[in-house]
Scaffold this motif. Structure first.
Motif, short mmCIF file in Angstrom:
data_model
loop_
_atom_site.label_atom_id
_atom_site.label_comp_id
_atom_site.label_asym_id
_atom_site.label_seq_id
_atom_site.Cartn_x
_atom_site.Cartn_y
_atom_site.Cartn_z
N LEU A 206 13.02 14.18 9.37
CA LEU A 206 11.99 13.17 9.17
C LEU A 206 11.14 13.49 7.94
N ARG A 207 10.79 14.75 7.75
CA ARG A 207 10.01 15.15 6.58
C ARG A 207 10.81 14.90 5.29
N ASP A 208 12.09 15.25 5.32
CA ASP A 208 12.90 15.17 4.11
C ASP A 208 13.23 13.73 3.72
N GLY A 209 13.29 12.83 4.70
CA GLY A 209 13.74 11.46 4.41
C GLY A 209 12.69 10.40 4.61
N LEU A 210 11.42 10.77 4.48
CA LEU A 210 10.31 9.86 4.77
C LEU A 210 10.43 8.55 3.99
N PRO A 211 10.46 7.41 4.67
CA PRO A 211 10.54 6.12 3.97
C PRO A 211 9.21 5.79 3.29
N PRO A 212 9.22 4.84 2.38
CA PRO A 212 7.95 4.44 1.74
C PRO A 212 7.02 3.77 2.74
N GLU A 213 5.73 3.99 2.56
CA GLU A 213 4.73 3.37 3.43
C GLU A 213 4.47 1.93 2.98
N PRO A 214 4.26 1.01 3.91
CA PRO A 214 3.95 -0.37 3.50
C PRO A 214 2.57 -0.45 2.86
N ALA A 215 2.42 -1.38 1.91
CA ALA A 215 1.12 -1.56 1.27
C ALA A 215 0.08 -2.03 2.28
N ALA A 216 0.51 -2.89 3.19
CA ALA A 216 -0.39 -3.39 4.23
C ALA A 216 0.21 -3.04 5.58
N PRO A 217 -0.17 -1.91 6.18
CA PRO A 217 0.42 -1.52 7.47
C PRO A 217 0.08 -2.50 8.58
N SER A 218 1.00 -2.62 9.51
CA SER A 218 0.84 -3.52 10.65
C SER A 218 0.20 -2.81 11.82
N LEU A 219 -0.37 -3.60 12.71
CA LEU A 219 -0.74 -3.08 14.02
C LEU A 219 0.54 -2.85 14.79
#
Length: 356
Positions: free
Chosen positions: A212-225
């Motif tokens: 999980l640490r090695d393959g972390l996906p990009p974070e969304p600009a506007a995170p959802s609930l």
């Protein structure tokens, strides 16, 4: 295996009646009946309350569920009842069906711990124990198209939750929640920081965390609930339609894929994970991903394997904590005797092997 609840029913009724009196202005002759179930799962203690009273000459009644923060069987590192209260209150006027809330009490004085009082909604829930895939259960009793309708109802709920504007709801504060921080990196930090709480982890969970640490996906600009514990077992149904979305104690802000993956992974646990074939008529993974992409208007398949490992990692830690609690309180002799923990670890190991 539900955990036992030990509480004096008469004293509980007396204290809850006093608490309700202060929150039902105009109520006279308030009477309550409190049911203390012998066991309702591994998390918050649950009380069922029926209240009747007179108000301006009119008879009133309200059926409530009171969730009391855990003091002995604490699965997660901290209680989130205050945050659940804020989430349920914020969702009240949205198209996400949730129980109405009467109030949150932070003072442990009345019931020994903080508690949340909400309306009791009628309906049925696909069970986790025994798995809803097993013959003889309420989901198995439905015809194939009705089973599919229940499944799609859950996917529709995910979409409804994820499309909400967090800022408009007043829930931006969840970004910095001490028990469910926003963002994927901070979520991993949170679970790693609390590994001792969950039993220290195992080689399998350590391998998962490295992936999980090695393959972390990009974070969304506007995170959802995010619902957090997004599964059919937390969806109260009226027929095949959602009546109430329950249990927000794993809520956080992040990408919708986290909820979708948990929804898929938990269903997999209740079938493959416990050695039971999936019920015919339930849509599969590919169909589910396609439907969610249609609803959300974006592709989610690229990183979904990562999110399913994220689901399996958290679930394995939670299941290990449940096993540890059962041993600590003398309900089983050894954590190895707890199928939940054993099955969760094996499923995570198979998931990692399939990706190697």
């Amino acid at each position: 295996m539900p955990v036992p609840q030990q509480r004096d029913p008469d004293l509980t009724r007396e204290r809850l009646t006093a608490w309700l009196s202060a929150r039902l202005p105009g109520a006279t002759d308030l009477r309550t009946r409190v049911e203390v179930p012998e066991g309702l799962g591994f998390s918050n203690e649950t009380l069922l309350v029926d209240a009747v009273w007179e108000e301006n000459g009119t008879a009133r009644a309200r059926r409530l569920v009171v969730r009391v923060a855990p003091t002995r069987y604490q699965v997660l590192p901290g209680s989130r009842l205050a945050e659940e209260y804020r989430v349920l209150s914020a969702l009240r006027d949205t198209d996400v069906p949730v129980p109405g809330v009467l109030g949150f009490e932070p003072d442990p004085g009345p019931l020994g711990a903080a508690f949340l009082a909400m309306d009791r909604v009628s309906g049925w829930v696909p069970p986790d124990l025994p798995s809803y895939h097993r013959p003889g259960g309420p989901l198995a009793a439905l015809a194939g198209p009705e089973r599919a309708a229940v499944w799609w109802a859950g996917v529709e709920v995910l979409h409804r939750v994820h499309r909400l504007d967090v800022t408009e709801l007043g829930l931006d504060g969840l970004r910095d929640s001490p028990h469910g921080p926003g963002g994927l990196t901070r979520q991993l930090d949170h679970y790693e920081t609390h590994l001792d709480h969950f039993g220290g982890g195992t080689p399998v969970t350590a391998d998962a965390l490295r992936l999980l640490r090695d393959g972390l996906p990009p974070e969304p600009a506007a995170p959802s609930l995010l619902w957090g514990d997004a599964r059919l077992g937390n969806l109260l149904l009226d027929g095949v339609a959602p009546a109430a979305v329950l249990d927000w104690e794993m809520v956080f802000l992040g990408p919708g894929e986290a909820d979708l993956a948990w929804y898929l992974y938990f269903d997999r646990h209740l079938s493959e994970g416990v050695g039971v074939p999936r019920l015919p008529g339930l849509p599969g993974r590919a169909e589910t991903v396609h439907r969610y992409e249609e609803l959300s208007g974006r592709s989610v398949a690229h990183h979904l394997d990562w999110f399913e490992v994220f689901a399996g990692f958290r679930f394995a830690l939670i299941a290990a904590r449940v096993g540890r609690l059962l041993v600590e309180h003398g309900l089983v002799a050894d954590a190895a005797d707890v199928p939940l923990a054993r099955n969760a670890e094996r499923l995570l190991a198979r998931t990692l092997t399939a990706l190697s």
